[in-house]
Design a protein around this motif. Structure first.
Motif, PDB file in Angstrom:
ATOM      1  N   THR A 115     -53.918  -0.498  -7.388  1.00 37.76           N
ATOM      2  CA  THR A 115     -52.358  -0.984  -7.262  1.00 37.76           C
ATOM      3  C   THR A 115     -51.671  -0.282  -6.241  1.00 37.76           C
ATOM      4  OG1 THR A 115     -52.350  -1.405  -9.900  1.00 37.76           O
ATOM      5  CG2 THR A 115     -50.201  -1.053  -8.371  1.00 37.76           C
ATOM      6  N   HIS A 274     -42.257   8.375 -17.733  1.00 37.44           N
ATOM      7  CA  HIS A 274     -41.953   7.022 -18.137  1.00 37.44           C
ATOM      8  C   HIS A 274     -40.426   7.080 -18.463  1.00 37.44           C
ATOM      9  CE1 HIS A 274     -41.628   4.249 -21.957  1.00 37.44           C
ATOM     10  NE2 HIS A 274     -42.196   3.633 -20.891  1.00 37.44           N
ATOM     11  N   CYS A 276     -37.780   4.785 -20.864  1.00 39.40           N
ATOM     12  CA  CYS A 276     -37.660   3.982 -21.770  1.00 39.40           C
ATOM     13  C   CYS A 276     -36.713   2.845 -21.382  1.00 39.40           C
ATOM     14  CB  CYS A 276     -37.147   4.776 -23.032  1.00 39.40           C
ATOM     15  SG  CYS A 276     -37.139   3.556 -24.441  1.00 39.40           S
ATOM     16  N   SER A 277     -37.176   1.781 -21.490  1.00 37.27           N
ATOM     17  CA  SER A 277     -36.561   0.677 -21.086  1.00 37.27           C
ATOM     18  C   SER A 277     -35.336   0.393 -21.907  1.00 37.27           C
ATOM     19  CB  SER A 277     -37.169  -0.791 -21.023  1.00 37.27           C
ATOM     20  OG  SER A 277     -37.862  -1.198 -22.335  1.00 37.27           O
ATOM     21  N   LEU A 308     -44.506   5.670 -14.414  1.00 38.28           N
ATOM     22  CA  LEU A 308     -45.379   4.705 -15.365  1.00 38.28           C
ATOM     23  C   LEU A 308     -44.317   3.363 -15.651  1.00 38.28           C
ATOM     24  CD1 LEU A 308     -47.672   4.155 -17.017  1.00 38.28           C
ATOM     25  CD2 LEU A 308     -46.665   5.516 -18.853  1.00 38.28           C
ATOM     26  N   SER A 309     -44.581   2.141 -14.861  1.00 41.30           N
ATOM     27  CA  SER A 309     -43.598   1.101 -14.992  1.00 41.30           C
ATOM     28  C   SER A 309     -44.655  -0.085 -15.323  1.00 41.30           C
ATOM     29  CB  SER A 309     -42.715   0.971 -13.703  1.00 41.30           C
ATOM     30  OG  SER A 309     -42.147  -0.194 -13.904  1.00 41.30           O
ATOM     31  N   MET A 310     -43.923  -0.935 -16.441  1.00 40.19           N
ATOM     32  CA  MET A 310     -44.629  -2.095 -16.935  1.00 40.19           C
ATOM     33  C   MET A 310     -44.705  -3.013 -15.886  1.00 40.19           C
ATOM     34  SD  MET A 310     -44.005  -4.475 -20.155  1.00 40.19           S
ATOM     35  CE  MET A 310     -44.116  -3.017 -21.346  1.00 40.19           C
ATOM     36  N   MET A 311     -43.296  -3.001 -15.041  1.00 38.63           N
ATOM     37  CA  MET A 311     -43.048  -4.006 -13.942  1.00 38.63           C
ATOM     38  C   MET A 311     -44.276  -3.987 -12.894  1.00 38.63           C
ATOM     39  SD  MET A 311     -39.659  -4.097 -11.237  1.00 38.63           S
ATOM     40  CE  MET A 311     -40.275  -2.778 -10.413  1.00 38.63           C
ATOM     41  N   ARG A 313     -47.448  -3.084 -13.079  1.00 32.71           N
ATOM     42  CA  ARG A 313     -48.543  -3.636 -13.811  1.00 32.71           C
ATOM     43  C   ARG A 313     -48.302  -5.037 -13.961  1.00 32.71           C
ATOM     44  NH1 ARG A 313     -49.368  -7.033 -18.315  1.00 32.71           N
ATOM     45  NH2 ARG A 313     -48.133  -5.585 -19.256  1.00 32.71           N
ATOM     46  N   GLU A 314     -47.200  -5.826 -14.509  1.00 33.86           N
ATOM     47  CA  GLU A 314     -47.147  -7.219 -14.652  1.00 33.86           C
ATOM     48  C   GLU A 314     -47.070  -7.922 -13.352  1.00 33.86           C
ATOM     49  OE1 GLU A 314     -44.377  -7.157 -18.637  1.00 33.86           O
ATOM     50  OE2 GLU A 314     -43.444  -7.188 -16.761  1.00 33.86           O
ATOM     51  N   ASP A 317     -50.713  -7.957 -11.860  1.00 35.79           N
ATOM     52  CA  ASP A 317     -51.335  -8.876 -12.479  1.00 35.79           C
ATOM     53  C   ASP A 317     -51.073 -10.464 -12.044  1.00 35.79           C
ATOM     54  OD1 ASP A 317     -52.879  -7.049 -13.992  1.00 35.79           O
ATOM     55  OD2 ASP A 317     -51.704  -7.279 -15.723  1.00 35.79           O
ATOM     56  N   THR A 322     -45.207  -5.358  -6.527  1.00 34.53           N
ATOM     57  CA  THR A 322     -44.072  -5.043  -6.555  1.00 34.53           C
ATOM     58  C   THR A 322     -43.516  -5.153  -5.033  1.00 34.53           C
ATOM     59  OG1 THR A 322     -44.393  -3.522  -8.318  1.00 34.53           O
ATOM     60  CG2 THR A 322     -42.353  -3.186  -7.075  1.00 34.53           C
TER      61      THR A 322
END
Length: 364
Positions: A115, A274, A276-277, A308-311, A313-314, A317, A322
């Motif tokens: 990444t 991280h 929290c969203s 540490l971001s879900m964005m 990774r998404e 994928d 980003t």
């Protein structure tokens, strides 16, 4: 009108300290020419690293600074960049049409190395550089997926001699995944893997690259040794998380590159914090400050500390990392800053700044 003082103009230009090189423009040799024609001043600045995103702002700041000098009626300041080849380890010959090779490595898997590699490449390209990516993780190639290339992508062959690298988001890409079935594992011994890496690297017709980013497999094995012994590497970027186990392996990676005389350009710390969203609470899930301590221990830069971001990774994928998916978001800005730091470290190795400016003065 009083003739403007050359010393005063130089002083005004020297007030700007490049945040990526840590020096002023005169000390670094970036001032290529300074013409004084009565009250009219023309300055030509050339940075040694890809910096398309900041040259306009720098030029405006310098113009204002020069026009504040006594006797200056108007100023024209040109700021551009030019990437030169930096020396590689030993006497390994340069790779045709590639100025600089950047190895992105990690001591262990799962720390976000690929990444980081793909976003670094895209960030360099966004600064205006010509960039390629080589997926050197022969056992687990992922660059094609991360860059959105469709399954079954195959490189064209030029004159029956060399592969033509497919392109995605303006970046040239080469991967073992383009030459084998996606579901077929590479059950190869070390020499075969090393041979495949060299073929991918040398039998690809790279098209005038400023930077080739090599996504390395994790660890310190055959591919790393092959790269060190046979590939002209400008420098390495080490990726880690703040976790103690990851830092231990990252130290081994740094020591390996040092032993084979490949400079470490800096450390990237992934998964640093991280947020929290839902509630916005920040938490250091894998420890705190590990990347900074590692960089300090080895006397290298901490290039970036990524959340540490879900964005992240998404988007990787989905084939739109980003930097291209949301180029103006805060995370993309961190990647751009990281890319400029990497470029500046390479420029320092290329000897940018060793020259003296050409200064001409006219009393017309």
């Amino acid at each position: 009108m009083t003739q403007p003082s050359r010393t005063a103009i130089e002083s005004a230009l020297a007030q700007y300290r490049d945040p990526y090189t840590g020096t002023d423009l005169l000390t670094s040799g970036c001032l290529r020419s300074l013409d004084i024609d009565g009250g009219h001043v023309r300055a030509n600045i050339v940075l040694g690293y890809a910096a398309g995103g900041v040259t306009g702002g720098i030029a405006q700041m310098l113009k204002v600074a020069v026009e504040n000098v006594e006797g200056v009626a108007s100023a024209s300041v040109s700021v551009r960049w030019q990437v030169e080849s930096a020396p590689a380890q030993g006497s390994i010959p340069a790779l045709h049409n590639v100025k600089n090779i950047i190895a992105v490595a990690s001591g262990k898997g799962g720390v976000g190395k690929s990444t980081t590699a793909v976003n670094l490449a895209l960030a360099l390209a966004r600064e205006g550089a010509r960039v390629g990516v080589l997926d050197a993780d022969i056992y687990g190639p992922s660059m094609g997926l991360m860059l959105g290339l469709p399954e079954g992508t195959r490189p064209q062959v030029s004159n029956g001699k060399a592969f033509v690298a497919p392109q995605a988001h303006g970046v040239q890409v080469m991967s073992m995944a383009f030459l084998a079935d996606e579901n077929t594992p590479m059950v190869w011994r070390g020499p075969m893997v090393s041979g495949a890496l060299l073929q991918l690297l040398t039998q690809t017709a790279w098209d005038d690259l400023d930077y080739l980013v090599v996504d390395m497999p994790p660890g310190t094995g055959d591919i790393q040794l092959t790269l060190a012994q046979k590939v002209p590497v400008t420098g390495a970027v080490i990726v880690t998380t703040p976790q103690d186990l990851a830092l231990l392996d990252a130290r081994r990676g740094i020591e390996m590159f040092r032993k084979v005389n490949i400079p470490v350009l800096g450390v990237v710390e992934n998964m640093a914090v991280h947020v929290c969203s839902n509630c916005g609470h920040s938490e250091h899930l894998f420890g705190e400050g590990g990347g900074e301590r590692l960089a300090e221990q080895y006397g290298v830069d901490l290039l970036a500390s990524m959340p540490l971001s879900m964005m992240i990774r998404e988007q990787a994928d989905a084939g739109r990392p980003t930097v291209v998916a949301e180029p103006e978001c805060q995370i993309s800005m961190i990647y751009q800053d990281m890319a400029r730091h990497v470029g500046a470290r390479i420029a320092a190795r290329a000897g940018q700044g060793s020259g003296m400016p050409n200064i001409s003065i006219s009393d017309d």
